[in-house]
Write a protein that holds these residues in place. Sequence first.
Motif, PDB file in Angstrom:
ATOM      1  N   ALA A  19      21.854  13.313  30.537  1.00 21.07           N
ATOM      2  CA  ALA A  19      21.763  13.453  29.082  1.00 21.07           C
ATOM      3  C   ALA A  19      21.199  14.798  28.633  1.00 21.07           C
ATOM      4  O   ALA A  19      21.641  15.348  27.635  1.00 21.07           O
ATOM      5  N   LEU A  20      20.238  15.335  29.342  1.00 21.72           N
ATOM      6  CA  LEU A  20      19.628  16.596  28.928  1.00 21.72           C
ATOM      7  C   LEU A  20      20.121  17.795  29.737  1.00 21.72           C
ATOM      8  O   LEU A  20      19.795  18.923  29.398  1.00 21.72           O
ATOM      9  N   SER A  21      20.869  17.562  30.784  1.00 20.52           N
ATOM     10  CA  SER A  21      21.371  18.676  31.593  1.00 20.52           C
ATOM     11  C   SER A  21      22.230  19.592  30.732  1.00 20.52           C
ATOM     12  O   SER A  21      23.094  19.138  29.978  1.00 20.52           O
ATOM     13  N   GLY A  22      21.948  20.888  30.817  1.00 21.98           N
ATOM     14  CA  GLY A  22      22.691  21.872  30.042  1.00 21.98           C
ATOM     15  C   GLY A  22      22.181  22.054  28.627  1.00 21.98           C
ATOM     16  O   GLY A  22      22.747  22.817  27.851  1.00 21.98           O
ATOM     17  N   ARG A  23      21.110  21.371  28.283  1.00 21.83           N
ATOM     18  CA  ARG A  23      20.518  21.485  26.942  1.00 21.83           C
ATOM     19  C   ARG A  23      19.276  22.365  27.013  1.00 21.83           C
ATOM     20  O   ARG A  23      18.759  22.641  28.094  1.00 21.83           O
ATOM     21  N   LEU A  24      18.806  22.788  25.851  1.00 19.95           N
ATOM     22  CA  LEU A  24      17.587  23.575  25.761  1.00 19.95           C
ATOM     23  C   LEU A  24      16.434  22.698  25.305  1.00 19.95           C
ATOM     24  O   LEU A  24      16.597  21.862  24.409  1.00 19.95           O
ATOM     25  N   LEU A  25      15.287  22.912  25.908  1.00 22.67           N
ATOM     26  CA  LEU A  25      14.034  22.380  25.403  1.00 22.67           C
ATOM     27  C   LEU A  25      13.341  23.560  24.736  1.00 22.67           C
ATOM     28  O   LEU A  25      13.054  24.562  25.387  1.00 22.67           O
ATOM     29  N   VAL A  26      13.116  23.447  23.452  1.00 18.56           N
ATOM     30  CA  VAL A  26      12.462  24.517  22.703  1.00 18.56           C
ATOM     31  C   VAL A  26      11.089  23.998  22.290  1.00 18.56           C
ATOM     32  O   VAL A  26      10.987  22.989  21.592  1.00 18.56           O
ATOM     33  N   ALA A  27      10.056  24.680  22.760  1.00 20.36           N
ATOM     34  CA  ALA A  27       8.690  24.225  22.519  1.00 20.36           C
ATOM     35  C   ALA A  27       8.367  24.222  21.035  1.00 20.36           C
ATOM     36  O   ALA A  27       8.644  25.180  20.322  1.00 20.36           O
ATOM     37  N   LYS A  28       7.768  23.125  20.606  1.00 21.33           N
ATOM     38  CA  LYS A  28       7.269  23.062  19.234  1.00 21.33           C
ATOM     39  C   LYS A  28       5.975  23.871  19.163  1.00 21.33           C
ATOM     40  O   LYS A  28       5.292  24.060  20.175  1.00 21.33           O
ATOM     41  N   ASN A  29       5.647  24.339  17.995  1.00 23.47           N
ATOM     42  CA  ASN A  29       4.466  25.196  17.833  1.00 23.47           C
ATOM     43  C   ASN A  29       3.180  24.548  18.336  1.00 23.47           C
ATOM     44  O   ASN A  29       2.278  25.243  18.777  1.00 23.47           O
ATOM     45  N   ARG A  30       3.097  23.239  18.291  1.00 21.76           N
ATOM     46  CA  ARG A  30       1.872  22.564  18.713  1.00 21.76           C
ATOM     47  C   ARG A  30       1.710  22.522  20.232  1.00 21.76           C
ATOM     48  O   ARG A  30       0.658  22.150  20.730  1.00 21.76           O
ATOM     49  N   LEU A  31       2.739  22.879  20.989  1.00 24.60           N
ATOM     50  CA  LEU A  31       2.655  22.897  22.450  1.00 24.60           C
ATOM     51  C   LEU A  31       1.920  24.172  22.865  1.00 24.60           C
ATOM     52  O   LEU A  31       2.476  25.265  22.827  1.00 24.60           O
ATOM     53  N   LEU A  32       0.662  24.030  23.232  1.00 26.41           N
ATOM     54  CA  LEU A  32      -0.195  25.192  23.472  1.00 26.41           C
ATOM     55  C   LEU A  32      -0.348  25.559  24.940  1.00 26.41           C
ATOM     56  O   LEU A  32      -0.951  26.580  25.251  1.00 26.41           O
ATOM     57  N   ASP A  33       0.169  24.735  25.857  1.00 31.78           N
ATOM     58  CA  ASP A  33       0.120  25.074  27.275  1.00 31.78           C
ATOM     59  C   ASP A  33       0.694  26.475  27.441  1.00 31.78           C
ATOM     60  O   ASP A  33       1.825  26.744  27.039  1.00 31.78           O
ATOM     61  N   PRO A  34      -0.076  27.416  28.011  1.00 33.36           N
ATOM     62  CA  PRO A  34       0.400  28.805  28.097  1.00 33.36           C
ATOM     63  C   PRO A  34       1.706  28.973  28.871  1.00 33.36           C
ATOM     64  O   PRO A  34       2.444  29.927  28.634  1.00 33.36           O
ATOM     65  N   HIS A  35       2.011  28.040  29.763  1.00 32.65           N
ATOM     66  CA  HIS A  35       3.281  28.121  30.493  1.00 32.65           C
ATOM     67  C   HIS A  35       4.466  27.833  29.581  1.00 32.65           C
ATOM     68  O   HIS A  35       5.589  28.270  29.846  1.00 32.65           O
ATOM     69  N   PHE A  36       4.220  27.061  28.516  1.00 29.72           N
ATOM     70  CA  PHE A  36       5.325  26.610  27.682  1.00 29.72           C
ATOM     71  C   PHE A  36       5.181  26.932  26.199  1.00 29.72           C
ATOM     72  O   PHE A  36       6.051  26.561  25.420  1.00 29.72           O
ATOM     73  N   HIS A  37       4.118  27.609  25.803  1.00 31.54           N
ATOM     74  CA  HIS A  37       3.969  27.976  24.394  1.00 31.54           C
ATOM     75  C   HIS A  37       5.159  28.844  23.980  1.00 31.54           C
ATOM     76  O   HIS A  37       5.433  29.869  24.591  1.00 31.54           O
ATOM     77  N   ARG A  38       5.900  28.385  22.995  1.00 29.99           N
ATOM     78  CA  ARG A  38       7.102  29.058  22.485  1.00 29.99           C
ATOM     79  C   ARG A  38       8.142  29.324  23.574  1.00 29.99           C
ATOM     80  O   ARG A  38       8.910  30.287  23.528  1.00 29.99           O
ATOM     81  N   ALA A  39       8.183  28.453  24.531  1.00 31.96           N
ATOM     82  CA  ALA A  39       9.154  28.585  25.619  1.00 31.96           C
ATOM     83  C   ALA A  39      10.502  27.999  25.213  1.00 31.96           C
ATOM     84  O   ALA A  39      10.590  27.079  24.401  1.00 31.96           O
ATOM     85  N   VAL A  40      11.543  28.555  25.816  1.00 30.32           N
ATOM     86  CA  VAL A  40      12.894  28.013  25.727  1.00 30.32           C
ATOM     87  C   VAL A  40      13.297  27.704  27.168  1.00 30.32           C
ATOM     88  O   VAL A  40      13.428  28.619  27.983  1.00 30.32           O
ATOM     89  N   VAL A  41      13.457  26.419  27.469  1.00 26.78           N
ATOM     90  CA  VAL A  41      13.760  25.968  28.826  1.00 26.78           C
ATOM     91  C   VAL A  41      15.192  25.469  28.882  1.00 26.78           C
ATOM     92  O   VAL A  41      15.593  24.617  28.090  1.00 26.78           O
ATOM     93  N   LEU A  42      15.951  25.992  29.819  1.00 26.26           N
ATOM     94  CA  LEU A  42      17.292  25.484  30.082  1.00 26.26           C
ATOM     95  C   LEU A  42      17.160  24.376  31.116  1.00 26.26           C
ATOM     96  O   LEU A  42      16.696  24.616  32.241  1.00 26.26           O
ATOM     97  N   VAL A  43      17.538  23.148  30.740  1.00 31.05           N
ATOM     98  CA  VAL A  43      17.484  22.020  31.662  1.00 31.05           C
ATOM     99  C   VAL A  43      18.725  22.095  32.549  1.00 31.05           C
ATOM    100  O   VAL A  43      19.856  22.004  32.060  1.00 31.05           O
TER     101      VAL A  43
END
Length: 187
Positions: free
Chosen positions: A6-30
């Motif tokens: 279902a999520l393969s090939g989609r983007l996970l775009v971090a919401k502003n409240r996600l403060l983990d430095p690894h993922f803050h404002r991250a765009v992840v390709l699943v």
Amino acid sequence: MTDDPALSGRLLVAKNRLLDPHFHRAVVLVLDHGDEGAFGVVLNRPVPVDVDVVLPAWQDHVSMPATLFQGGPVGLDGAIGVVTAPPGARLPTTVDRLVGPFSLVDLDSDPEALAGLVTGVRVFAGHSGWGAGQLEGELEEGSWYVLPAEPDDAVTADPSTLWRRVLRRQGGDLAIVSTFAEDASLN
């Protein structure tokens, strides 16, 4: 891990409240998602290390900027090659097609074998990974927007603006979110 793509090939775009430095404002390709978990790469974290430092043969074949990208906090001692290719392109056996235009390439192979067959190549140090149910939990918490990916997202020449561009192209409320200040307390 491809039982439920279902999520393969989609983007996970971090919401502003996600403060983990690894993922803050991250765009992840699943790249893969299923019952056992999920696997992807952060597309907007270039590091100031040229590809030729670890993979000299690939330096002239990667998309600009020709640096390594930190794909996530997992497996930082390994490299992952992601290529984009048109649908139906006949790719060598060193390429494992995953979903849509996105594939993995064996970085021990000859990069010349891809000449004229792929539209982009990116090398990632490390990756992002989630165990069974972990990503689903983060989605329920509201940490990510799940959005469609475009082939150019994976090999953008301007990764620093990718988070804003992906949100802006969605229109509506997400286009407004793209204008929010980096520090969520200022919004």
